[in-house]
Design a protein around this motif. Structure first.
Motif, PDB file in Angstrom:
ATOM      1  N   MET A 158      61.654 -57.716 -29.329  1.00 25.82           N
ATOM      2  CA  MET A 158      61.404 -59.071 -29.825  1.00 25.82           C
ATOM      3  C   MET A 158      62.217 -60.108 -29.057  1.00 25.82           C
ATOM      4  SD  MET A 158      59.688 -61.036 -31.692  1.00 25.82           S
ATOM      5  CE  MET A 158      58.955 -60.439 -33.168  1.00 25.82           C
ATOM      6  N   ARG A 159      63.437 -59.761 -28.650  1.00 29.68           N
ATOM      7  CA  ARG A 159      64.256 -60.709 -27.881  1.00 29.68           C
ATOM      8  C   ARG A 159      63.596 -61.038 -26.543  1.00 29.68           C
ATOM      9  NH1 ARG A 159      69.276 -57.030 -29.212  1.00 29.68           N
ATOM     10  NH2 ARG A 159      67.688 -55.670 -28.385  1.00 29.68           N
ATOM     11  N   GLN A 160      63.049 -60.033 -25.891  1.00 27.52           N
ATOM     12  CA  GLN A 160      62.361 -60.257 -24.615  1.00 27.52           C
ATOM     13  C   GLN A 160      61.088 -61.069 -24.816  1.00 27.52           C
ATOM     14  OE1 GLN A 160      61.858 -56.320 -23.073  1.00 27.52           O
ATOM     15  NE2 GLN A 160      63.901 -56.280 -22.156  1.00 27.52           N
ATOM     16  N   LEU A 161      60.381 -60.786 -25.900  1.00 34.15           N
ATOM     17  CA  LEU A 161      59.149 -61.515 -26.210  1.00 34.15           C
ATOM     18  C   LEU A 161      59.433 -62.999 -26.426  1.00 34.15           C
ATOM     19  CD1 LEU A 161      56.119 -61.497 -26.991  1.00 34.15           C
ATOM     20  CD2 LEU A 161      56.875 -61.072 -29.337  1.00 34.15           C
ATOM     21  N   VAL A 162      60.421 -63.302 -27.256  1.00 35.28           N
ATOM     22  CA  VAL A 162      60.772 -64.698 -27.516  1.00 35.28           C
ATOM     23  C   VAL A 162      61.244 -65.366 -26.227  1.00 35.28           C
ATOM     24  CG1 VAL A 162      62.385 -66.227 -28.736  1.00 35.28           C
ATOM     25  CG2 VAL A 162      61.271 -64.357 -29.963  1.00 35.28           C
ATOM     26  N   GLY A 163      62.070 -64.668 -25.471  1.00 34.69           N
ATOM     27  CA  GLY A 163      62.572 -65.223 -24.216  1.00 34.69           C
ATOM     28  C   GLY A 163      61.466 -65.559 -23.234  1.00 34.69           C
ATOM     29  N   ARG A 164      60.514 -64.661 -23.106  1.00 32.22           N
ATOM     30  CA  ARG A 164      59.392 -64.905 -22.201  1.00 32.22           C
ATOM     31  C   ARG A 164      58.552 -66.084 -22.672  1.00 32.22           C
ATOM     32  NH1 ARG A 164      56.668 -59.988 -22.068  1.00 32.22           N
ATOM     33  NH2 ARG A 164      55.221 -60.738 -23.616  1.00 32.22           N
ATOM     34  N   ASN A 165      58.331 -66.175 -23.978  1.00 32.40           N
ATOM     35  CA  ASN A 165      57.531 -67.277 -24.520  1.00 32.40           C
ATOM     36  C   ASN A 165      58.244 -68.625 -24.408  1.00 32.40           C
ATOM     37  OD1 ASN A 165      55.400 -65.585 -25.097  1.00 32.40           O
ATOM     38  ND2 ASN A 165      55.995 -65.269 -27.224  1.00 32.40           N
ATOM     39  N   VAL A 166      59.558 -68.625 -24.584  1.00 40.07           N
ATOM     40  CA  VAL A 166      60.325 -69.867 -24.399  1.00 40.07           C
ATOM     41  C   VAL A 166      60.239 -70.298 -22.943  1.00 40.07           C
ATOM     42  CG1 VAL A 166      62.648 -70.865 -24.374  1.00 40.07           C
ATOM     43  CG2 VAL A 166      61.881 -69.541 -26.352  1.00 40.07           C
ATOM     44  N   ARG A 167      60.436 -69.364 -22.028  1.00 40.15           N
ATOM     45  CA  ARG A 167      60.369 -69.676 -20.595  1.00 40.15           C
ATOM     46  C   ARG A 167      58.994 -70.236 -20.231  1.00 40.15           C
ATOM     47  NH1 ARG A 167      62.871 -65.558 -18.616  1.00 40.15           N
ATOM     48  NH2 ARG A 167      61.120 -64.140 -18.864  1.00 40.15           N
ATOM     49  N   LYS A 168      57.946 -69.620 -20.761  1.00 37.59           N
ATOM     50  CA  LYS A 168      56.579 -70.061 -20.474  1.00 37.59           C
ATOM     51  C   LYS A 168      56.345 -71.481 -21.003  1.00 37.59           C
ATOM     52  CE  LYS A 168      53.605 -66.926 -21.479  1.00 37.59           C
ATOM     53  NZ  LYS A 168      52.660 -66.073 -22.215  1.00 37.59           N
ATOM     54  N   ALA A 169      56.781 -71.750 -22.232  1.00 39.07           N
ATOM     55  CA  ALA A 169      56.593 -73.080 -22.827  1.00 39.07           C
ATOM     56  C   ALA A 169      57.428 -74.130 -22.100  1.00 39.07           C
ATOM     57  CB  ALA A 169      56.951 -73.046 -24.313  1.00 39.07           C
ATOM     58  N   ARG A 170      58.632 -73.760 -21.698  1.00 44.81           N
ATOM     59  CA  ARG A 170      59.495 -74.685 -20.953  1.00 44.81           C
ATOM     60  C   ARG A 170      58.874 -75.010 -19.595  1.00 44.81           C
ATOM     61  NH1 ARG A 170      62.702 -73.795 -16.966  1.00 44.81           N
ATOM     62  NH2 ARG A 170      62.938 -71.544 -17.295  1.00 44.81           N
ATOM     63  N   ALA A 171      58.402 -73.989 -18.911  1.00 44.15           N
ATOM     64  CA  ALA A 171      57.798 -74.185 -17.595  1.00 44.15           C
ATOM     65  C   ALA A 171      56.530 -75.042 -17.688  1.00 44.15           C
ATOM     66  CB  ALA A 171      57.485 -72.834 -16.957  1.00 44.15           C
ATOM     67  N   ALA A 172      55.769 -74.874 -18.768  1.00 40.58           N
ATOM     68  CA  ALA A 172      54.553 -75.663 -18.959  1.00 40.58           C
ATOM     69  C   ALA A 172      54.881 -77.154 -19.072  1.00 40.58           C
ATOM     70  CB  ALA A 172      53.798 -75.189 -20.200  1.00 40.58           C
ATOM     71  N   LYS A 173      56.061 -77.474 -19.577  1.00 36.78           N
ATOM     72  CA  LYS A 173      56.497 -78.867 -19.667  1.00 36.78           C
ATOM     73  C   LYS A 173      57.101 -79.353 -18.356  1.00 36.78           C
ATOM     74  CE  LYS A 173      56.855 -80.064 -24.324  1.00 36.78           C
ATOM     75  NZ  LYS A 173      55.834 -81.083 -24.460  1.00 36.78           N
ATOM     76  N   GLY A 174      57.386 -78.413 -17.450  1.00 30.23           N
ATOM     77  CA  GLY A 174      58.014 -78.780 -16.191  1.00 30.23           C
ATOM     78  C   GLY A 174      59.506 -79.036 -16.324  1.00 30.23           C
ATOM     79  N   TRP A 175      60.111 -78.499 -17.371  1.00 32.65           N
ATOM     80  CA  TRP A 175      61.532 -78.707 -17.641  1.00 32.65           C
ATOM     81  C   TRP A 175      62.377 -77.585 -17.049  1.00 32.65           C
ATOM     82  CZ3 TRP A 175      61.534 -79.792 -23.632  1.00 32.65           C
ATOM     83  CH2 TRP A 175      60.904 -81.020 -23.885  1.00 32.65           C
ATOM     84  N   THR A 176      63.588 -77.941 -16.665  1.00 29.99           N
ATOM     85  CA  THR A 176      64.581 -76.941 -16.277  1.00 29.99           C
ATOM     86  C   THR A 176      65.270 -76.437 -17.542  1.00 29.99           C
ATOM     87  OG1 THR A 176      66.367 -78.564 -16.085  1.00 29.99           O
ATOM     88  CG2 THR A 176      65.027 -78.151 -14.099  1.00 29.99           C
TER      89      THR A 176
ATOM     90  N   LEU B 113      60.346 -76.959 -31.921  1.00 23.87           N
ATOM     91  CA  LEU B 113      60.202 -78.406 -32.152  1.00 23.87           C
ATOM     92  C   LEU B 113      60.483 -79.182 -30.873  1.00 23.87           C
ATOM     93  CD1 LEU B 113      61.907 -79.038 -35.622  1.00 23.87           C
ATOM     94  CD2 LEU B 113      59.473 -79.190 -35.063  1.00 23.87           C
ATOM     95  N   THR B 114      61.524 -78.797 -30.163  1.00 24.09           N
ATOM     96  CA  THR B 114      61.880 -79.482 -28.924  1.00 24.09           C
ATOM     97  C   THR B 114      60.773 -79.347 -27.885  1.00 24.09           C
ATOM     98  OG1 THR B 114      64.231 -79.064 -29.358  1.00 24.09           O
ATOM     99  CG2 THR B 114      63.617 -79.633 -27.091  1.00 24.09           C
ATOM    100  N   LEU B 115      60.179 -78.156 -27.817  1.00 22.54           N
ATOM    101  CA  LEU B 115      59.116 -77.895 -26.845  1.00 22.54           C
ATOM    102  C   LEU B 115      57.752 -78.386 -27.321  1.00 22.54           C
ATOM    103  CD1 LEU B 115      60.200 -74.303 -25.797  1.00 22.54           C
ATOM    104  CD2 LEU B 115      60.203 -76.340 -24.332  1.00 22.54           C
ATOM    105  N   ASP B 116      57.691 -78.861 -28.558  1.00 24.04           N
ATOM    106  CA  ASP B 116      56.443 -79.358 -29.148  1.00 24.04           C
ATOM    107  C   ASP B 116      55.366 -78.270 -29.187  1.00 24.04           C
ATOM    108  OD1 ASP B 116      54.943 -81.320 -30.448  1.00 24.04           O
ATOM    109  OD2 ASP B 116      54.008 -81.973 -28.586  1.00 24.04           O
ATOM    110  N   VAL B 117      55.802 -77.076 -29.607  1.00 26.61           N
ATOM    111  CA  VAL B 117      54.885 -75.956 -29.823  1.00 26.61           C
ATOM    112  C   VAL B 117      55.153 -75.389 -31.212  1.00 26.61           C
ATOM    113  CG1 VAL B 117      54.732 -75.356 -27.371  1.00 26.61           C
ATOM    114  CG2 VAL B 117      56.427 -74.224 -28.802  1.00 26.61           C
ATOM    115  N   SER B 118      54.236 -74.603 -31.705  1.00 30.70           N
ATOM    116  CA  SER B 118      54.446 -73.933 -32.984  1.00 30.70           C
ATOM    117  C   SER B 118      55.509 -72.856 -32.821  1.00 30.70           C
ATOM    118  CB  SER B 118      53.139 -73.290 -33.452  1.00 30.70           C
ATOM    119  OG  SER B 118      53.382 -72.393 -34.521  1.00 30.70           O
TER     120      SER B 118
END
Length: 69
Positions: free
Chosen positions: A3-21, A56-61
């Protein structure tokens, strides 16, 4: 999958979609860059509150950060 890897991958994906570092996400969310880095690497065990705040910060569910591929 861990689950830690899953959340980490999803956070990275959502962050990258915003173009944020990681630094930008850290600044906007109030978490440290080290925390964001560890989270994305699957080394952190985030609480449900942390997942919710980052979503909330990434504006995703928050569910999007928990959803498997």
């Amino acid at each position: 999958m861990d689950m830690r890897q899953l959340v980490g991958r999803n956070v990275r994906k959502a962050r990258a979609a915003k173009g944020w570092t990681q630094e930008q996400l850290a600044e906007k969310s109030g978490f440290s860059q080290q925390y964001i880095s560890g989270l994305e690497q699957g080394k952190r065990n985030p609480t449900i509150v942390s997942v919710y705040e980052i979503a909330l910060t990434l504006d995703v569910s928050h569910l999007e950060l928990l959803r498997p591929d």
